[in-house]
Design an enzyme around this catalytic site. Structure first.
Site, mmCIF file in Angstrom:
data_model
loop_
_atom_site.group_PDB
_atom_site.id
_atom_site.type_symbol
_atom_site.label_atom_id
_atom_site.label_comp_id
_atom_site.label_asym_id
_atom_site.label_seq_id
_atom_site.Cartn_x
_atom_site.Cartn_y
_atom_site.Cartn_z
ATOM 1 N N GLU A 49 -9.449 5.973 7.574
ATOM 2 C CA GLU A 49 -8.020 6.198 7.388
ATOM 3 C C GLU A 49 -7.643 7.444 6.595
ATOM 4 O OE1 GLU A 49 -5.987 1.854 7.221
ATOM 5 O OE2 GLU A 49 -7.536 2.208 5.712
ATOM 6 N N ARG A 85 0.828 -1.212 0.000
ATOM 7 C CA ARG A 85 0.000 0.000 0.000
ATOM 8 C C ARG A 85 0.860 1.259 0.000
ATOM 9 N NH1 ARG A 85 -5.500 1.641 0.853
ATOM 10 N NH2 ARG A 85 -6.200 -0.519 0.916
#
Length: 778
Positions: free
Chosen positions: A724, A322
């Site tokens: 997030e 990621r």
């Protein structure tokens, strides 16, 4: 105000409303029970750990006679007492529950003390004598590069011809940035209560984001099938990723202790031990070379992330992937090579943390953008806008089309206007020209954050819904509540599906015996997955009820409406609770499971092709800071945030998430510094030495607005994930600090490490006064 417009034949009275968190009153009055508040079963024992005295070495001898001799100690366990496998890793088998021979990090658990009280267990643990042959440990990135050890193979992807594009670029620049880790510092520490049941059954109360993984790992160490283990979690006092994989270790120890003693056993880590024994956000050193034109438009980027993973893989595969996926942030990179190395060190294994590697990638590319702006003499915001994804410039370095890329430019334009960016830029320039010691800085930075687990199989969820004969509703789903309001949002969806007041829906604890095989509550996908699964379950029941109502009213089922606690078709009306009773009497099932899997996720890691994300969440933040160039102290003056939540399921909860995430990102990038000694000991293991932001660090001007644009993908009621992405708004503060430093000696890139502590700011000021370190090319 209720939204009376039908959505999929549903009248929305709760969804899209600012409904309070279901436990809000209990939170603020201290009456919400967490695991340590639960009544302890009769005979409960308490656990403490014996910890390794070195960061790397071989276990030679373990003398526990004095431990066993202490009054109140019931049992002492070592690796040889584990009935199943000595393995608490998520997947690769590289994390022992207890050391058997090789010590891999300082304070690694070696033995377990089980005693009548926690105090007795802790005192007894100190009596253990652990003899080990020490070896030289690898602690940081530099050490790991010397040893050459990794926890996983290197990984990279590339788009375009990097070498040719770099040669053709009018200007090139290279540099690096050191990006620090971060402690989760959840209010409720790691804790587990294991209660033995009939036969080999074991019930676990665990403060975990991933009950199913706790179930699997406890079953593994006990040597029993998964069905013998049930895991329950009503709420956590914070998680932030630190209870995704990390909770399993402590649950496993408690379960083995309960199995061998036949009594309930509780393990609650002391705060210092929690710091020392649990993983952090991955720290890394990122190096880059970038080619660009005189307007700052990037032609090529070559970037490598050197990541300190710790002694085992844990979740480093997905985390670092990621980081790579977000190394473009919001910018089109026509030619890009993104590489990573997952380095092995003799430190506790780093793990998931809010953003799951994405924040590090975003910070890295924003540092590149700032360096380009300093080199070209352009305003950093203009460089950012020149490089944004747009139609025709919308393919990521990993080959995915940014299908909604036109969302971000107008969002940035609006924030630029509402924050008075241009006017403040001029005011700050004037201030800095007349202020020798205090310097101000300003930055407006965007985010583009991909939503979905990049491991495809995790993009699924289940739910269980019951309608009782009195018309009340019970809801259970596979997600976990850690304060973010997931349960409230899911309940809002179910309430509107049945057209009943929210108070008629009861939320129950996440439980593996109710909803099996769940994914972790992570990747910002809690509402996307679980609300959709609950909606499907509720819809199944509603359709059955609608058929019965249609039969009684003499109409077609699609004419039935559920709203305001009533079921109606034209002039025919029946209270919902009356219909529920009628369905029971007519033997119509009022219970259903629901299952949902995210569509269009096709990423294949091996071939580096496909689509890893369902959609992107966007936003932008403008931060202003002041720094003292004599002391390195920094003050955050003002923050303006404009964030994309799609059509928010609950604006109040979402704004709370945005505010909290920003502050956590602020801490990561300014005050929260992890310091290890050369022998591998974590020195910053308590609030006395590890500094999270305080209320006094938050500026009086702290404005958060929501960008009101529906999600283009069919997510739950066209909302977007919010857990997030807002953390990365903290990057605007880091860039603003760099902007203030730049004013000391303009025209040169700023070399500032993260976190930007006073020491880091002073170091960067020294380098800036010496004209920094950069290489202009051509």
């Amino acid at each position: 105000m209720a939204d009376d417009a039908p959505h999929d034949n549903v009248t929305l009275a709760s969804v899209h409303q600012s409904v309070p968190h279901d436990s809000a009153i209990r939170h603020v009055t201290g009456s919400a029970p967490y695991i340590d508040d639960l009544p302890e079963p009769r005979g409960t024992l308490h656990i403490a750990l014996g910890l390794a005295p070195v960061a790397r070495g071989q276990l030679v001898e373990l003398d526990l006679a004095a431990v066993r001799a202490k009054k109140g100690v019931i049992a002492v366990l070592t690796a040889t007492d584990i009935p199943g496998k000595n393995d608490v890793s998520p997947s690769l088998g590289d994390e022992p529950m207890l050391v058997s021979d090789e010590i891999s990090f300082h304070a690694q658990p070696v033995f377990v003390v089980i005693a009548e009280t926690r105090k007795i267990a802790r005192k007894a643990a100190r009596r253990g004598r652990i003899e080990a042959i020490p070896e030289a440990p690898a602690i940081d990135v530099a050490d790991a590069l010397e040893t050459g050890e990794t926890v996983l193979p290197d990984y990279a992807f590339q788009r375009g011809d990097i070498e040719a594009a770099m040669r053709a670029a009018p200007q090139t620049l290279d540099g690096e940035i050191d990006i620090g880790g971060q402690e989760h510092f959840y209010l409720e520490g790691q804790i587990a209560l294991a209660i033995p049941g009939e036969g080999v059954d074991m019930h676990i109360h665990s403060s975990t984001q991933h009950p199913s993984e706790v179930q699997h790992i406890v079953a593994r160490v006990l040597g029993v099938p998964d069905h013998a283990v049930s895991v329950e979690c009503r709420r956590m006092g914070g998680g932030f990723g630190g209870k995704e994989s990390q909770a399993s270790h402590w649950a496993a120890i408690a379960a083995v202790a309960a199995r061998l003693t036949g009594r309930p056993c509780k393990l609650r880590l002391d705060r210092d031990d929690d710091f020392i024994l649990t993983g952090k956000r991955h720290d890394m050193r990122t190096a880059y070379e970038v080619g660009f034109d005189d307007a700052g438009v990037i032609a090529a980027l070559d970037m490598e992330h050197l990541v300190r993973c710790g002694y085992s893989a844990d979740l480093s595969l997905g985390v670092v992937d990621r980081t790579m996926f977000h190394s473009d942030n919001a910018y089109y990179l026509p030619n890009a090579a993104i590489a990573s190395r997952r380095l092995k060190t003799n430190t506790v294994s780093n793990t998931a943390f809010r953003g799951f590697g994405g924040p590090q990638g975003i910070l890295a590319i924003e540092n590149v953008i700032d360096a380009i702006a300093r080199t070209t003499g352009r305003d950093p915001l203009d460089v950012r806008k020149a490089n944004l994804y747009r139609t025709g410039r919308d393919i990521t370095p990993y080959g995915m089309e940014v299908f909604d890329c036109e969302t971000l430019p107008p969002l940035i334009e609006r924030l630029e206007e509402t924050s008075r960016y241009r006017e403040r830029r001029a005011e700050i320039a004037e201030f800095n020209a007349n202020s020798r010691i205090i310097k101000r800085g300003l930055a407006l930075t965007p985010i583009k954050f991909g939503i979905s687990f990049t491991l495809k199989h995790l993009n699924q969820a289940g739910a269980l819904v019951h309608v009782y004969s009195d018309g009340s509703v019970m809801l259970n789903h596979g997600g976990t509540e850690m304060g973010q309001g997931l349960n409230t949002k899911v309940a809002q969806v179910v309430a509107d599906e049945f057209g009943v007041p929210l108070a008629r829906v009861k939320i129950t604890a996440t439980h593996t015996a109710k909803v099996p095989n769940t994914a972790p509550t992570a990747a910002s996908s809690g509402s996307d997955l679980n609300a959709m699964a609950a909606k499907i379950a509720a819809r199944t029941i509603r359709d059955r009820m609608a058929a019965e109502a249609a039969r009684r009213f003499g109409v077609e089922p699609d004419e039935i409406r559920f709203a305001g606690g009533q079921v109606s078709a034209g002039s025919s009306i029946m209270p919902f609770n009356e219909l529920a009773k009628t369905c029971f009497l007519e033997r119509i099932a009022l219970s259903s499971t629901g299952y949902y899997r995210t569509p269009n996720i096709t990423w294949d890691r091996a071939s580096k092709t496909g689509r890893p994300f369902f959609y992107f969440a966007y936003g932008a933040a403008c931060s202003e800071v002041m720094i003292d160039t004599m002391t390195g102290e920094m003050k955050l003056v003002a923050v303006d945030i404009l964030h994309d939540c799609g059509i928010s399921l609950n604006p109040a909860l979402d704004i709370g998430q945005i505010e909290g995430a920003f502050v956590q990102g602020l801490g990561w990038l300014t005050t929260e510094e992890l310091v290890f000694s050369p022998d591998g000991r974590l020195r910053t293991h308590a609030p006395s030495t590890y500094k999270i932001p305080l209320a006094s660090d938050i500026p009086e001007h702290f404005r958060v607005d929501l960008w009101d644009e529906p999600n283009r993908e069919d997510a739950i009621y066209r909302s977007k994930a919010v857990g997030e992405p807002p953390l990365m708004h903290g990057v605007s503060t880091f860039s603003a600090i760099a902007d203030a430093i730049h004013s000391v000696a303009p025209g040169h890139p700023v070399k500032l490490r993260a976190p930007a502590t006073p020491e880091a700011i002073l170091d960067a000021l020294d380098l800036q006064r010496g004209h920094g370190q950069h290489r202009p090319g051509g």
